[in-house]
Design a protein around this motif. Sequence first.
Motif, PDB file in Angstrom:
ATOM      1  N   GLU A 177      35.618 -14.121  10.306  1.00 47.39           N
ATOM      2  CA  GLU A 177      37.017 -14.195   9.896  1.00 47.39           C
ATOM      3  C   GLU A 177      37.495 -12.782   9.578  1.00 47.39           C
ATOM      4  O   GLU A 177      36.676 -11.947   9.217  1.00 47.39           O
ATOM      5  CB  GLU A 177      37.176 -15.090   8.663  1.00 47.39           C
ATOM      6  N   PRO A 178      38.741 -12.493   9.696  1.00 43.95           N
ATOM      7  CA  PRO A 178      39.812 -13.386  10.116  1.00 43.95           C
ATOM      8  C   PRO A 178      39.789 -13.630  11.623  1.00 43.95           C
ATOM      9  O   PRO A 178      39.214 -12.846  12.373  1.00 43.95           O
ATOM     10  CB  PRO A 178      41.079 -12.644   9.687  1.00 43.95           C
ATOM     11  N   ALA A 179      40.397 -14.705  12.023  1.00 44.74           N
ATOM     12  CA  ALA A 179      40.558 -15.070  13.436  1.00 44.74           C
ATOM     13  C   ALA A 179      39.226 -15.349  14.129  1.00 44.74           C
ATOM     14  O   ALA A 179      39.055 -15.043  15.307  1.00 44.74           O
ATOM     15  CB  ALA A 179      41.372 -14.018  14.188  1.00 44.74           C
ATOM     16  N   LEU A 180      38.292 -15.936  13.419  1.00 47.03           N
ATOM     17  CA  LEU A 180      36.989 -16.310  13.963  1.00 47.03           C
ATOM     18  C   LEU A 180      37.150 -17.084  15.263  1.00 47.03           C
ATOM     19  O   LEU A 180      37.954 -18.009  15.352  1.00 47.03           O
ATOM     20  CB  LEU A 180      36.235 -17.175  12.940  1.00 47.03           C
ATOM     21  N   GLY A 181      36.390 -16.676  16.296  1.00 45.88           N
ATOM     22  CA  GLY A 181      36.371 -17.387  17.561  1.00 45.88           C
ATOM     23  C   GLY A 181      37.437 -16.987  18.558  1.00 45.88           C
ATOM     24  O   GLY A 181      37.387 -17.408  19.705  1.00 45.88           O
TER      25      GLY A 181
ATOM     26  N   LEU B 198      25.520  -3.413  27.858  1.00 54.25           N
ATOM     27  CA  LEU B 198      26.443  -4.262  27.112  1.00 54.25           C
ATOM     28  C   LEU B 198      25.704  -5.406  26.429  1.00 54.25           C
ATOM     29  O   LEU B 198      24.936  -6.139  27.051  1.00 54.25           O
ATOM     30  CB  LEU B 198      27.513  -4.834  28.056  1.00 54.25           C
ATOM     31  N   ARG B 199      25.952  -5.551  25.124  1.00 55.69           N
ATOM     32  CA  ARG B 199      25.404  -6.646  24.329  1.00 55.69           C
ATOM     33  C   ARG B 199      26.300  -6.834  23.109  1.00 55.69           C
ATOM     34  O   ARG B 199      26.786  -5.874  22.533  1.00 55.69           O
ATOM     35  CB  ARG B 199      23.983  -6.373  23.884  1.00 55.69           C
ATOM     36  N   ALA B 200      26.529  -8.055  22.723  1.00 52.91           N
ATOM     37  CA  ALA B 200      27.339  -8.344  21.539  1.00 52.91           C
ATOM     38  C   ALA B 200      26.515  -8.084  20.289  1.00 52.91           C
ATOM     39  O   ALA B 200      25.357  -8.488  20.198  1.00 52.91           O
ATOM     40  CB  ALA B 200      27.816  -9.788  21.568  1.00 52.91           C
ATOM     41  N   ALA B 201      27.118  -7.403  19.327  1.00 51.69           N
ATOM     42  CA  ALA B 201      26.437  -7.105  18.067  1.00 51.69           C
ATOM     43  C   ALA B 201      27.479  -6.958  16.962  1.00 51.69           C
ATOM     44  O   ALA B 201      28.683  -7.032  17.211  1.00 51.69           O
ATOM     45  CB  ALA B 201      25.608  -5.826  18.203  1.00 51.69           C
ATOM     46  N   ASP B 202      27.012  -6.731  15.754  1.00 51.79           N
ATOM     47  CA  ASP B 202      27.864  -6.543  14.573  1.00 51.79           C
ATOM     48  C   ASP B 202      28.765  -7.770  14.422  1.00 51.79           C
ATOM     49  O   ASP B 202      28.257  -8.883  14.342  1.00 51.79           O
ATOM     50  CB  ASP B 202      28.636  -5.226  14.680  1.00 51.79           C
ATOM     51  N   ASP B 203      30.085  -7.595  14.422  1.00 52.94           N
ATOM     52  CA  ASP B 203      30.954  -8.762  14.232  1.00 52.94           C
ATOM     53  C   ASP B 203      31.479  -9.349  15.544  1.00 52.94           C
ATOM     54  O   ASP B 203      32.361 -10.201  15.536  1.00 52.94           O
ATOM     55  CB  ASP B 203      32.089  -8.470  13.251  1.00 52.94           C
ATOM     56  N   ALA B 204      30.924  -8.917  16.671  1.00 51.67           N
ATOM     57  CA  ALA B 204      31.271  -9.498  17.972  1.00 51.67           C
ATOM     58  C   ALA B 204      30.257 -10.595  18.295  1.00 51.67           C
ATOM     59  O   ALA B 204      29.057 -10.343  18.396  1.00 51.67           O
ATOM     60  CB  ALA B 204      31.253  -8.433  19.062  1.00 51.67           C
ATOM     61  N   ALA B 205      30.726 -11.825  18.440  1.00 53.33           N
ATOM     62  CA  ALA B 205      29.834 -12.940  18.762  1.00 53.33           C
ATOM     63  C   ALA B 205      29.471 -12.953  20.244  1.00 53.33           C
ATOM     64  O   ALA B 205      28.401 -13.434  20.621  1.00 53.33           O
ATOM     65  CB  ALA B 205      30.487 -14.260  18.376  1.00 53.33           C
ATOM     66  N   GLU B 206      30.365 -12.407  21.062  1.00 47.85           N
ATOM     67  CA  GLU B 206      30.187 -12.437  22.510  1.00 47.85           C
ATOM     68  C   GLU B 206      31.012 -11.317  23.125  1.00 47.85           C
ATOM     69  O   GLU B 206      32.084 -10.989  22.629  1.00 47.85           O
ATOM     70  CB  GLU B 206      30.670 -13.799  23.022  1.00 47.85           C
TER      71      GLU B 206
END
Length: 169
Positions: free
Chosen positions: A59-63, A131-139
């Motif tokens: 959050e904010p704006a999760l997803g 490229l890989r999702a990490a930290d507050d990036a889910a994807e």
Amino acid sequence: MNSFNYCPICGSRHFVPNSVKSRKCEDCGFEFFQNPSSAYVAFITDGNGRLLVERRGREPALGTLDLPGGFADAGETAEEGVAREVLEETGLVVTASHYLFSIPNTYLYSGLSIPTLDMFFLCEVETITTLRAADDAAECMWIAFEELHPEDFGLDSIRKGVQRWMIEK
């Protein structure tokens, strides 16, 4: 500003509004200004007509969709900051960044509405193979320009930035 009831220097309860953007302690004289925090946003393309986007993992704006970026750290330049944020969230190494524009924003953090100044950069990266999702990036994903829909981006300034970039690019 109304959330701050005590002077952070002396602890006095006489920490009162002094202007639209400041509070001042009537006991020690300290004045606190609510100035915007700096934030960085990266536009990264793959050379095949696609933009790198993330899905927010917090959050904010999760997803919702987002672009790589985040808040400034003390002691870094904007170019260093956008490169750090891109690396933290995507694993990509920025080799060049070009300032595009800025948008004022408000970011909800821990129940407080924080004013920000979001600076947008066009970034070049060393390679996209890391490229890989990490930290507050889910994807992380690549979206073709013609398939971009600004309304899918959950944060107001990012949505406005994507709209502006699509018009100006």
